[in-house]
Structures are given as C-alpha cells and as structure tokens.
Design an enzyme around this catalytic site. Structure first.
Site, PDB file in Angstrom:
ATOM      1  N   VAL A   8      -3.219  -3.883   1.946  1.00 41.98           N
ATOM      2  CA  VAL A   8      -4.552  -4.733   2.322  1.00 41.98           C
ATOM      3  C   VAL A   8      -5.499  -4.500   1.260  1.00 41.98           C
ATOM      4  CG1 VAL A   8      -3.655  -5.290   4.837  1.00 41.98           C
ATOM      5  CG2 VAL A   8      -5.185  -3.147   4.225  1.00 41.98           C
ATOM      6  N   SER A   9      -6.201  -5.520   1.109  1.00 37.09           N
ATOM      7  CA  SER A   9      -7.485  -5.184   0.055  1.00 37.09           C
ATOM      8  C   SER A   9      -8.667  -4.459   0.678  1.00 37.09           C
ATOM      9  CB  SER A   9      -7.974  -6.803  -0.291  1.00 37.09           C
ATOM     10  OG  SER A   9      -7.016  -7.390  -0.938  1.00 37.09           O
ATOM     11  N   THR A  10      -8.964  -4.385   1.854  1.00 36.69           N
ATOM     12  CA  THR A  10     -10.220  -3.990   2.348  1.00 36.69           C
ATOM     13  C   THR A  10      -9.964  -2.981   3.674  1.00 36.69           C
ATOM     14  OG1 THR A  10     -10.808  -5.681   4.011  1.00 36.69           O
ATOM     15  CG2 THR A  10     -11.830  -5.759   1.633  1.00 36.69           C
TER      16      THR A  10
END
Length: 185
Positions: A8-10
């Site tokens: 996931v990015s964040t």
C-alpha cells in the site's frame, strides 16, 4: 512455492484485504510493505522478494499496480522473474504469465497503469499551479519570522561566539543563518 507480494502507498492504508487474498491463494510466504510504488528503487520488500524466489516459484500479487506503477519497472520486474524461471499471477486482472494471453494482458495493463500515474501527476501539477496563482504558499514554512530574522542578523554583527552557537540560539541551522546573512549583503 507460491510467494505473495502486498503493498500500500501510505501508512493510513491497510494491507489486510491483500493479505487475505494472498493467503487464500495458498501463498506460503508473503512480502509486504507500506511505501510508494512510484519507483521500485525504494522498495526493500520487493527487492527481498525478488532475491528470495527460485526457479519454479510463482509470485502472486493482488493488482498489477501493487507491483509497479511504471512500464519500465514492471518490465524490469517481469524480466527478472522470467530469468529466474518464476511465474507471475495477478489476481484482480486474471493475469497468468505462463500463457501468451497472460503475457499480452500483463503488458497492456502495465501501460495503462503508467498512463494512470501520468494523469495523476498532471492533475497534481495543475492543482499546485492553480493554488500558487491564488497566492497559496507552497513548501515549508520559514524557520524564522521576519522580525526574528532581523533580530538574528542585527545580533550577528556584534556576535562574538561561533555562527553555529548563534544559529542554535535562534533554533535554525547554520545554513539558514548563512543564507540570511548572504541575502542581507
């Protein structure tokens, strides 16, 4: 061996859905990380997974954009897997690189993922430009108010200690102090 990769990015996002899907596919080992997918360079778990897999293994990812956000990175990853004799399955897009159709779909969706990333960057740049036009200040706030900066510069004229000590007194770095001094000249 089936080896999963989840990203996931964040930090606000959660890996649970991806991990459940990978477990459901029978992945014996899963590499996971919370980091931007913009480039593959800063993704330590991706690198670890690519080092870990061996001939006959199969890498499983939930979505193609979890693996890479650019065609270049995607092709680099795919080539490395192919050189090691490792297959790739992407669940949500039904990609299976053991078939010609799966390889075609893999490359097409990789191009679309890169296109999507370019659109996001373009919209972000437009939004930033519009905000600046409206007078929004971008970037960090100044370390010092103009009043504190003037106080520091006045004090610097008669300061007998080191520039580092003066900077510390005002809670800034030496570089900030020297930049302010050079602007004054």
């Amino acid at each position: 061996m089936k080896v999963g990769y989840a990203r996931v990015s964040t930090t606000g996002q959660d890996l649970d859905t991806q991990l459940a899907k990978l477990e459901g596919m029978g992945c014996e080992k899963v590499f996971q990380e919370k980091v931007s997918g913009k480039t593959a360079d800063n993704r330590t778990q991706l690198a670890a997974m690519l080092d870990f897999v061996r001939e006959g293994d199969c890498v499983v990812a939930c979505k193609l954009d979890r693996l890479a956000r650019s065609v270049l990175d995607l092709n680099t990853i795919a080539k490395r897997l192919q050189e090691k004799g490792v297959d790739l399955i992407v669940l949500d897009q039904n990609i299976d690189t053991t078939t010609p159709t799966g390889r075609l779909l893999f490359n097409m969706l990789g191009s679309i993922a890169e296109f999507e990333r370019d659109l996001i960057n373009e919209r972000t740049a437009e939004g930033r430009k519009a905000a600046v036009a409206k007078g929004v200040k971008m970037g960090r706030k100044p370390s010092l108010t103009e009043k504190k900066k003037e106080e520091m510069l006045t004090e610097a004229e008669s300061w007998e200690g080191s520039k580092g000590e003066l900077a510390k007194k005002y809670g800034v770095t030496r570089a900030t102090l020297y930049r302010a001094l050079s602007e004054k000249i």
